[in-house]
Design a protein around this motif. Structure first.
Motif, mmCIF file in Angstrom:
data_model
loop_
_atom_site.group_PDB
_atom_site.id
_atom_site.type_symbol
_atom_site.label_atom_id
_atom_site.label_comp_id
_atom_site.label_asym_id
_atom_site.label_seq_id
_atom_site.Cartn_x
_atom_site.Cartn_y
_atom_site.Cartn_z
ATOM 1 N N UNK A 71 -8.971 0.076 -2.233
ATOM 2 C CA UNK A 71 -8.704 -1.147 -1.482
ATOM 3 C C UNK A 71 -8.073 -2.142 -2.445
ATOM 4 N N UNK A 72 -6.933 -2.674 -2.033
ATOM 5 C CA UNK A 72 -6.264 -3.696 -2.832
ATOM 6 C C UNK A 72 -6.794 -5.055 -2.392
ATOM 7 N N UNK A 73 -7.236 -5.851 -3.363
ATOM 8 C CA UNK A 73 -7.739 -7.194 -3.070
ATOM 9 C C UNK A 73 -6.780 -8.174 -3.740
ATOM 10 N N UNK A 74 -6.266 -9.113 -2.971
ATOM 11 C CA UNK A 74 -5.234 -10.003 -3.510
ATOM 12 C C UNK A 74 -5.230 -11.323 -2.755
ATOM 13 N N UNK A 75 -4.350 -12.222 -3.175
ATOM 14 C CA UNK A 75 -4.075 -13.429 -2.381
ATOM 15 C C UNK A 75 -2.573 -13.494 -2.088
ATOM 16 N N UNK A 76 -1.911 -12.336 -2.156
ATOM 17 C CA UNK A 76 -0.466 -12.252 -1.934
ATOM 18 C C UNK A 76 -0.195 -11.781 -0.499
ATOM 19 N N UNK A 77 0.038 -12.748 0.386
ATOM 20 C CA UNK A 77 0.237 -12.438 1.804
ATOM 21 C C UNK A 77 1.488 -11.617 2.068
ATOM 22 N N UNK A 78 2.513 -11.843 1.282
ATOM 23 C CA UNK A 78 3.773 -11.133 1.508
ATOM 24 C C UNK A 78 3.615 -9.643 1.189
ATOM 25 N N UNK A 79 2.965 -9.356 0.064
ATOM 26 C CA UNK A 79 2.739 -7.949 -0.296
ATOM 27 C C UNK A 79 1.853 -7.282 0.766
ATOM 28 N N UNK A 80 0.848 -8.008 1.217
ATOM 29 C CA UNK A 80 -0.056 -7.482 2.250
ATOM 30 C C UNK A 80 0.750 -7.098 3.492
ATOM 31 N N UNK A 81 1.620 -7.982 3.917
ATOM 32 C CA UNK A 81 2.444 -7.701 5.104
ATOM 33 C C UNK A 81 3.305 -6.448 4.875
ATOM 34 N N UNK A 82 3.920 -6.373 3.688
ATOM 35 C CA UNK A 82 4.811 -5.235 3.410
ATOM 36 C C UNK A 82 4.066 -3.902 3.384
ATOM 37 N N UNK A 83 2.803 -3.935 2.984
ATOM 38 C CA UNK A 83 2.039 -2.678 2.921
ATOM 39 C C UNK A 83 1.477 -2.286 4.287
ATOM 40 N N UNK A 84 1.212 -3.285 5.127
ATOM 41 C CA UNK A 84 0.530 -2.978 6.398
ATOM 42 C C UNK A 84 1.456 -2.899 7.610
ATOM 43 N N UNK A 85 2.619 -3.485 7.502
ATOM 44 C CA UNK A 85 3.510 -3.500 8.670
ATOM 45 C C UNK A 85 3.885 -2.075 9.083
ATOM 46 N N UNK A 86 3.686 -1.708 10.359
ATOM 47 C CA UNK A 86 4.021 -0.341 10.802
ATOM 48 C C UNK A 86 5.497 -0.016 10.562
ATOM 49 N N UNK A 87 6.340 -1.062 10.540
ATOM 50 C CA UNK A 87 7.784 -0.833 10.343
ATOM 51 C C UNK A 87 8.095 -0.334 8.938
ATOM 52 N N UNK A 88 7.186 -0.556 7.996
ATOM 53 C CA UNK A 88 7.469 -0.194 6.594
ATOM 54 C C UNK A 88 7.090 1.259 6.274
ATOM 55 N N UNK A 89 6.351 1.921 7.162
ATOM 56 C CA UNK A 89 6.000 3.341 7.003
ATOM 57 C C UNK A 89 5.381 3.659 5.636
#
Ligand code: URA
Length: 260
Positions: free
Chosen positions: A112-130
């Motif tokens: 589990x990655x724990x961070x305060x970087x919302x942009x990285x979080x979005x890039x890792x979780x967005x279904x569009x990024x596969x």
């Protein structure tokens, strides 16, 4: 280089709540580049300004990234009334705004990655990024070539009223054998789930993150999940030296790869 308010700077670094740090500033306890500043709204530079509270330098840490091996019994949240949270496990945190990137069930272990970087979080979780997420799974029974093909084709994990097909997933069999062949810790976990004797150890790689997805996929195949551990997410691979419940900061190389 970022300009932020002095009270935010101090609160971000966990030196008190916003109103507490305002008090410190108004009392003249805070210096910026060696000069006392009494206005909480004064803008300071997170890279260049030298901020001291009662003469002690306060460095600013912007983005934080921790790799946690989540143990069972801990929830993937920032606060919870019943269970400890994954953020509670980061005992030496430099920021108060950390959150987990995605969720693992309370009984799931692993990366589990724990961070305060919302942009990285979005890039890792967005279904569009596969982004690939690989899980080590112990299931009851014998996984077959038909199961591999079913994962490749997609499995309906929805309901009668609302079917829900999973995207193609890669299933690789590592070993099929008896529970007694597993490492002792895993035997104990598996035995708590029931009377399974024959189990399959497999790796499942998915690119989605639907609720209970791995468990639902194997339930549909008639092979209940007895143990689940996330091994990797994108380029980030769980450090084998991290025992369940322990963590470390990401290396620069790991972070660079994730951000590409
Ligand atoms: N799939 C699940 O079923 N549970 C998890 O914790 C992660 C993926």
């Amino acid at each position: 280089m970022a300009q932020i308010r002095l009270d935010k700077y101090l609160a971000d670094m966990q030196l008190g709540s916003r109103s507490q740090v305002k008090q410190y500033i108004r009392k003249g306890l805070v210096t910026v580049d060696s000069k006392v500043v009494t206005k909480p709204e004064q803008k300071v530079d997170t890279d260049d300004s030298e901020i001291c509270l009662e003469g002690k330098a306060v460095a600013y840490h912007c983005r934080q990234y921790y790799m946690l091996n989540k143990p069972q019994g801990v929830v993937s949240a920032t606060v919870d009334l019943r269970y400890p949270t994954v953020v509670d496990l980061i005992t030496e945190k430099k920021r108060s705004d950390l959150f987990p990137v995605g969720r693992l069930d309370v009984d799931t272990e692993g990366l589990l990655l724990i961070t305060n970087d919302g942009e990285l979080c979005h890039n890792l979780l967005s279904p569009k990024k596969h982004v690939d997420k690989c899980y080590y799974v112990i299931v009851q029974g014998k996984v077959t070539g038909e199961d591999i093909a079913a994962c490749e084709e997609g499995i309906d994990i929805g309901t009668d009223e609302q079917p829900l097909m999973t995207a193609p997933a890669k299933l690789v069999i590592q070993h099929i054998g008896m529970v007694c062949e597993l490492p002792e810790r895993l035997q104990e976990i598996v035995q708590k789930q029931g009377e399974a004797e024959l189990v399959s150890q497999v790796y499942l790689t998915i690119q989605e993150g639907r609720y209970h997805q791995v468990k639902k996929m194997f339930a549909r195949l008639g092979k209940p999940v007895l143990y689940l551990k996330r091994i990797s997410m994108g380029s980030l691979v769980l450090d084998e030296n991290l025992a369940p419940g322990t963590y470390r900061e990401l290396t620069k190389a790991e972070l660079d790869c994730l951000q590409q």
